[in-house]
Design a protein around this motif. Sequence first.
Motif, PDB file in Angstrom:
ATOM      1  N   HIS B  70       0.797  -1.221   0.000  1.00 28.30           N
ATOM      2  CA  HIS B  70       0.000   0.000   0.000  1.00 28.30           C
ATOM      3  C   HIS B  70       0.828   1.268   0.000  1.00 28.30           C
ATOM      4  N   LYS B  74       0.623   5.725  -4.696  1.00 27.43           N
ATOM      5  CA  LYS B  74      -0.109   6.834  -4.097  1.00 27.43           C
ATOM      6  C   LYS B  74       0.726   8.095  -4.303  1.00 27.43           C
ATOM      7  N   ASP B  79      -0.957  10.214   1.583  1.00 23.67           N
ATOM      8  CA  ASP B  79      -1.813   9.162   1.035  1.00 23.67           C
ATOM      9  C   ASP B  79      -1.190   7.780   1.199  1.00 23.67           C
ATOM     10  N   LYS B  80       0.128   7.723   1.051  1.00 28.46           N
ATOM     11  CA  LYS B  80       0.804   6.435   1.223  1.00 28.46           C
ATOM     12  C   LYS B  80       0.605   5.906   2.649  1.00 28.46           C
ATOM     13  N   SER B  83      -2.964   4.948   3.378  1.00 25.40           N
ATOM     14  CA  SER B  83      -3.309   3.691   2.723  1.00 25.40           C
ATOM     15  C   SER B  83      -2.789   2.503   3.536  1.00 25.40           C
TER      16      SER B  83
END
Lengths: 190, 190
Positions: B70, B74, B79-80, B83
Motif C-alpha cells: 500500500h 499513491k 496518502d501512502k 493507505s
Amino acid sequence: MDLNKKERIIFSAIKLFNKNGFHATPTSKIAKKAKVSVGTLFNYFKTKDDLIKEIYLYIKYHSKEVFLNHLENKPTYHDKLQSMWCAVIQWGIDNPEEFQFLEMFNTSPYKFQIQEERLLEEYNQLRETIIEVITPNSVCLKNPDYTLMYIDNAMHAATRFLLNNHIKDVRSFEQSSFELFWYGFKPSVQ
Amino acid sequence: MDLNKKERIIFSAIKLFNKNGFHATPTSKIAKKAKVSVGTLFNYFKTKDDLIKEIYLYIKYHSKEVFLNHLENKPTYHDKLQSMWCAVIQWGIDNPEEFQFLEMFNTSPYKFQIQEERLLEEYNQLRETIIEVITPNSVCLKNPDYTLMYIDNAMHAATRFLLNNHIKDVRSFEQSSFELFWYGFKPSVQ
DNA sequence: TTTAATTTTGACTAATCAGTCAATCAAGTA
DNA sequence: TACTTGATTGACTGATTAGTCAAAATTAAA
C-alpha cells in the motif's frame, strides 16, 4: 505479615517473569531468589496466578501518581501533556523491570481477569482529568476513549524505544519524541 | 509433510495460546484441537518452544505484504501512510487471532530469541521504503528508527482499540484515528 | 497383489511443578 | 525461665507436562 519479605518476593518474581516468561518460571525459583522458602511464598500469595495478578496491581497502584501529578500546575494543555510525557518516560527509565512486566501482563490473558473496583475508580478519575485536558482538540473529542488509549500507547512506545536502544541524550529524545506526538506527521510549516 | 495438517496445528495453537497463555496450554490440547496426535505435532515441530517461534515467523511472513503493497501507487506521502494505516487495520480485523498472538509474542521473552536472517532482510527492505516515505518530515529524520517504531505502534493501538471495542463504523474510525495520528494534538486551525 | 517407505498414533516415561503440612524456629509475654 | 502464638521451613505428594517410540495405518512403488 512482613511487607519487606512480600516485596522481595514481588521483585524477584518480576525479574524472573521478564526473563523467562510466566510459563518457565517455577515458584521454587522465585522463592529461592527472594531468599524465602516456597512455603512462605504461598503464605503471602494464595496461588501462582494470584501472585501474578497482585504484582500487576502493586505496580499499578505504585505508578499511578506519575500520570496525575504532572497534569496540574501547567498553563496550557500542551504543557500538561508534555509534562506527563516526560514523567512517564522517566518512570520507565527508573523502573525498567516494572515497565516490562506491565507490557507482558497487558497482552496476556491475565489482563481480562483483573476486575479491581478500587483501581478502576482511581483510574477513572485520571481518565476524567485527561479528557478535560484534551477537550480543546476537536478530533480527540470524537472518541475520547480512543484518544486516551492512543496517548498511553504513544508514551509506552517512546519508553520502550528508550529502554531497548542506547539513547545517550534522554532530554533531547523526550523533546523530539513529544514533538512527533504533538505535531504528528504533517510537514512543519516554519 | 502435510502442509494442511501443519497449518491446522498452527491455527489451533494460536487460538489456545491467546486464550490461556503459553504456560497454560499443553501440547496435548493443541493436538486434540487440531485433530492430530501428540506424536504428529512433534513430527512437525521439534519442541513446544519451536512451535511458538514458528507460529511467529509464519504470521510475519504471511502479513508483510500488507505493509508494502500500500505504499506504492499513491501520490503524496500522506496518502501512502493513510493507505498503509487502513490496510493494517483491515488485516487486524480479518485476522484477530494472529494479531493478538503477535502482541503477546512481541512482549514475551521469545521475542529476543528470534534471529531469522531472511525475515530481517525482508523487513529491512520495508524499513527503507517507509523511511523514504517519511523523509520529507524533518522531525522524523532526527531518529528514523524511532519514527518507524512509532508508526507501527500507532497502527497497532488503533487496531487493538477496534478489536476490543465495538466500533460500528470502521471506515469512519479509520479516518479519525488516522487524522489524530497525522495532525497530532495541535488544535486544528480551520 | 506384494513389498517397501512414510506417516500417524497414543500409551508411556521421566521430569517438573504447584501447593501442602507437620515440624521447627522466633518473638513476645508473664 | 516456661509457655504461647504466629511465622517459616523444605521434604513431600499428586497432578501435569513435554517429548518418545514401537506398533499400526496409510501411501507409494513394483
